[in-house]
Scaffold this active site. Structure first.
Site, PDB file in Angstrom:
ATOM      1  N   ARG A 134       0.857  -1.185   0.000  1.00  0.00           N
ATOM      2  CA  ARG A 134       0.000   0.000   0.000  1.00  0.00           C
ATOM      3  C   ARG A 134       0.893   1.235   0.000  1.00  0.00           C
ATOM      4  O   ARG A 134       2.059   1.183   0.400  1.00  0.00           O
ATOM      5  CB  ARG A 134      -0.912   0.009   1.231  1.00  0.00           C
ATOM      6  CG  ARG A 134      -1.866  -1.181   1.326  1.00  0.00           C
ATOM      7  CD  ARG A 134      -2.723  -1.075   2.580  1.00  0.00           C
ATOM      8  NE  ARG A 134      -3.673  -2.170   2.677  1.00  0.00           N
ATOM      9  CZ  ARG A 134      -3.447  -3.295   3.349  1.00  0.00           C
ATOM     10  NH1 ARG A 134      -2.276  -3.475   3.967  1.00  0.00           N
ATOM     11  NH2 ARG A 134      -4.368  -4.234   3.396  1.00  0.00           N
ATOM     12  N   HIS A 181      -2.185   2.750  -5.858  1.00  0.00           N
ATOM     13  CA  HIS A 181      -2.839   1.509  -5.403  1.00  0.00           C
ATOM     14  C   HIS A 181      -3.109   0.565  -6.574  1.00  0.00           C
ATOM     15  O   HIS A 181      -3.252  -0.648  -6.372  1.00  0.00           O
ATOM     16  CB  HIS A 181      -4.148   1.853  -4.689  1.00  0.00           C
ATOM     17  CG  HIS A 181      -4.584   0.791  -3.716  1.00  0.00           C
ATOM     18  ND1 HIS A 181      -3.941   0.565  -2.514  1.00  0.00           N
ATOM     19  CD2 HIS A 181      -5.591  -0.124  -3.771  1.00  0.00           C
ATOM     20  CE1 HIS A 181      -4.535  -0.423  -1.875  1.00  0.00           C
ATOM     21  NE2 HIS A 181      -5.538  -0.863  -2.620  1.00  0.00           N
ATOM     22  N   TYR A 239      -9.862 -10.642  -7.388  1.00  0.00           N
ATOM     23  CA  TYR A 239      -8.938 -10.614  -8.519  1.00  0.00           C
ATOM     24  C   TYR A 239      -9.171 -11.763  -9.496  1.00  0.00           C
ATOM     25  O   TYR A 239      -8.684 -11.729 -10.620  1.00  0.00           O
ATOM     26  CB  TYR A 239      -7.491 -10.637  -8.019  1.00  0.00           C
ATOM     27  CG  TYR A 239      -7.156  -9.436  -7.179  1.00  0.00           C
ATOM     28  CD1 TYR A 239      -6.951  -8.199  -7.770  1.00  0.00           C
ATOM     29  CD2 TYR A 239      -7.084  -9.523  -5.796  1.00  0.00           C
ATOM     30  CE1 TYR A 239      -6.666  -7.085  -7.005  1.00  0.00           C
ATOM     31  CE2 TYR A 239      -6.796  -8.403  -5.027  1.00  0.00           C
ATOM     32  CZ  TYR A 239      -6.591  -7.194  -5.632  1.00  0.00           C
ATOM     33  OH  TYR A 239      -6.318  -6.094  -4.872  1.00  0.00           O
ATOM     34  N   HIS A 277      -4.765  -9.454   3.480  1.00  0.00           N
ATOM     35  CA  HIS A 277      -6.223  -9.450   3.552  1.00  0.00           C
ATOM     36  C   HIS A 277      -6.690 -10.330   4.709  1.00  0.00           C
ATOM     37  O   HIS A 277      -6.218 -11.459   4.868  1.00  0.00           O
ATOM     38  CB  HIS A 277      -6.835  -9.979   2.248  1.00  0.00           C
ATOM     39  CG  HIS A 277      -6.693  -9.023   1.102  1.00  0.00           C
ATOM     40  ND1 HIS A 277      -6.812  -9.404  -0.214  1.00  0.00           N
ATOM     41  CD2 HIS A 277      -6.438  -7.686   1.077  1.00  0.00           C
ATOM     42  CE1 HIS A 277      -6.654  -8.363  -0.997  1.00  0.00           C
ATOM     43  NE2 HIS A 277      -6.408  -7.309  -0.241  1.00  0.00           N
ATOM     44  N   LYS A 300      -2.386  -1.860   7.801  1.00  0.00           N
ATOM     45  CA  LYS A 300      -3.821  -1.672   7.983  1.00  0.00           C
ATOM     46  C   LYS A 300      -4.363  -2.717   8.951  1.00  0.00           C
ATOM     47  O   LYS A 300      -4.068  -3.907   8.837  1.00  0.00           O
ATOM     48  CB  LYS A 300      -4.529  -1.797   6.630  1.00  0.00           C
ATOM     49  CG  LYS A 300      -6.007  -1.461   6.672  1.00  0.00           C
ATOM     50  CD  LYS A 300      -6.600  -1.528   5.283  1.00  0.00           C
ATOM     51  CE  LYS A 300      -8.082  -1.171   5.299  1.00  0.00           C
ATOM     52  NZ  LYS A 300      -8.675  -1.228   3.945  1.00  0.00           N
TER      53      LYS A 300
END
Length: 583
Positions: free
Chosen positions: A428, A518, A553, A544, A453
């Site tokens: 990121r 991104h 994806y 994730h 995150k």
């Protein structure tokens, strides 16, 4: 091969450039700061000998179209002669940026200035400041000039005090001598000027630093670690630590300033130097409370205090509190407990009607529920707010060739390495700029991403192709803490700067896709999936929490799609021949 000609556009002559559609030529003319005219279907640059010289350097074959330009919207005035400029070819002198017109044409310029209500304001640092009535075309042309900025807070244009910028802006404004000749020159002699240091009444962990109204002084003080500006007090706030004060003294010696120290004894203390997290939270709190009226402070403070107590990230603090303040502002910051659920639903409905995105709607609802359930402790409070349906959007993904095109147009080694690392490790933008040298494990060929995150750490791959470049980069800057240092000492590169690097690279590459930093992360995941990498490994690389996020994806990979044949193609291979008319 290109064709150039004289182009009359918005009352100004330019060098027009035409050629068959070509991505490489697009990248070249964009580097020359050329602009595209949809009306005339051509590129154009300033009508100067420098611009013509650059064209000759970049293009070996140039055809000069000497056909007189079509001048539209020009008032018919009798007796005007010699409106045309000298030919582009064989020009040896500096060409004018605007045609040599007579007094009648100057009257037209004056009338524009009058209708636009041009008003020159007091200079601010390096800039001339002016305001005018909004004009879509003129505004777009102004902002396209390097050195011109729009200040949204004060609704004014800021123009860098330089002769070239002045000439271009005055040409767009169709007026002469609008700005003075007080061009910016860096102040080097501040001898006799005073720098005052005072205690900060609201928080003794900080000290107030008042610097002279000189650009060089402001630029120097901003480079001190942890410096932030207070609009209310019109001064800089710095941690009241001995190390910071020593930095101020070194700055005073280099600029020959006079120090006025109004700090009481024992005011400075080493423990007052904040860490990065504390500094980010302090800046965020200050920004959040800047535009909140006094009657709304208690409700905002309750939200901020609770989020800090739960150790939420700075981004979550900013997002939730901003949404909560937006909600309260609609109800004029009245006591939240007096707002009914019916009023809440009506407010949300009005926002959706105005086009609020579903993501913003979810954030707003989450902040409202957080306050009533968590802060006020109303666990039994029935807060059945309607959730806006989320849009099912697929992320933009670049092909490998498109990624190469972006990297190839970047000249700055630091900028190129930044984006290469972001793509090669699937980082990121916040993870890219906050990466420290101690987090790169060269022996293991891994990168330790810390406090990402969701406050989670993870290990990602270190691309073998970047190891030597990173080691060389580290030798160049051995004292840097961050891999990509920012503008100020011991501060990381800003996310906004990284995004600007990507934006400029997209423009220079000639790609038509709307890609961001991104997008490189999306492309990383997609390319791994196309190469056969197990989706569970990709989930770990991306960090994730749910595999459902990563499976997104699978909808955009092309490797499998390319091998699937439409049922229409299987039974009707001659469809195109059937649809064509008979000869």
């Amino acid at each position: 091969m290109i064709t150039i000609f004289k182009l009359w556009l918005n009352g100004i002559f330019y060098i027009g450039i035409r050629y068959p559609r070509d991505v490489e030529k697009n990248a070249i003319v964009k580097q020359m700061h050329a602009k595209y005219s949809k009306t005339h279907s051509c590129w154009y640059v300033d009508y100067t000998s420098d611009a013509y010289t650059l064209l000759k350097q970049h293009f070996k074959e140039i055809i000069i179209d000497s056909t007189p330009p079509f001048i539209e919207s020009l008032p018919a005035v009798t007796g005007i002669q010699g409106r045309d400029l000298s030919p582009i070819a064989n020009s040896t002198h500096q060409l004018s940026a605007e045609p040599a017109l007579d007094t009648d044409h100057k009257t037209m310029n004056t009338s524009f200035a009058h209708s636009a209500k041009l008003q020159l304001l007091k200079n601010v640092g390096k800039y001339w400041v002016f305001k005018m009535n909004y004009h879509a075309k003129i505004s777009k042309q102004l902002l396209a000039i390097k050195g011109v900025y729009w200040n949204s807070n004060y609704k004014v244009y800021m123009v860098f005090r330089h002769p070239d910028v002045k000439r271009k802006v005055e040409a767009v404004l169709q007026t002469n001598s609008f700005f003075g000749s007080d061009y910016y020159q860096a102040e080097t002699n501040l001898k006799g000027e005073e720098l005052t240091v005072r205690p900060h009444a609201e928080d003794n962990n900080w000290m107030e630093v008042f610097v002279p109204k000189k650009v060089v002084a402001h630029e120097a003080i901003k480079r001190l670690a942890s410096a932030r500006y207070s609009k209310i007090k019109d001064c800089y706030l710095l941690p009241a630590a001995p190390a910071i004060f020593e930095g101020i003294q070194l700055l005073i010696d280099s600029l020959e300033l006079t120090l006025i120290n109004q700090l009481p004894p024992s005011y400075l203390h080493a423990q007052k130097l904040p860490n990065r997290k504390s500094l980010d939270l302090t800046r965020t709190k200050q920004h959040l409370f800047e535009h909140i009226p006094e009657k709304g402070v208690p409700w905002i403070s309750n939200m901020v205090d609770y989020l800090l107590a739960l150790n939420y990230s700075t981004n979550t603090l900013r997002t939730y509190t901003t949404a909560w303040a937006q909600f309260l502002r609609h109800f004029d910051f009245q006591d939240p407990e007096t707002i009914s659920q019916k009023e809440m639903i009506s407010y949300l409905g009005s926002l959706m009607e105005k086009g609020l995105s579903s993501a913003s709607g979810h954030t707003l609802i989450n902040s409202i529920k957080f306050y009533y359930v968590q802060v006020l402790g109303k666990n039994s409070f029935d807060l059945r707010l309607p959730r806006p349906k989320s849009e099912k959007k697929l992320p933009t993904v670049l092909t490998i060739d498109e990624c190469k095109r972006i990297f190839d147009v970047i000249v700055n080694p630091k900028h190129k390495l930044l984006l290469l690392l972001g793509y090669g490790a699937g980082l990121r933008v916040s993870e890219m700029v906050n990466l420290q040298w101690k987090d790169i494990l060269f022996d293991e060929h891994k990168i330790h991403v810390k406090n990402a995150k969701g406050k989670k750490d993870r290990m990602v791959m270190l691309p073998f192709s970047l190891v030597e470049s990173l080691k060389f980069f580290r030798q160049m800057y051995p004292k840097h803490t961050y891999v990509f240092d920012g503008q100020y000492a011991h501060e990381p590169y800003s996310t906004r700067s990284a995004q600007e690097v990507m934006r400029k690279a997209i423009l220079r590459s000639g790609l038509q896709k709307k890609a961001t930093v991104h997008t490189l992360r999306h492309s990383f995941a997609t390319h791994l999936l196309e190469s056969g990498t197990d989706i569970r490994y990709i989930q770990e690389f991306l960090g994730h929490a749910s595999i459902k996020t990563t499976t997104l994806y699978t909808h955009i990979t092309k490797s499998a799609v390319n091998h699937i044949q439409s049922p229409l193609d299987r039974w009707h291979n001659n469809l195109n021949q059937d649809l064509l008319p008979e000869p």
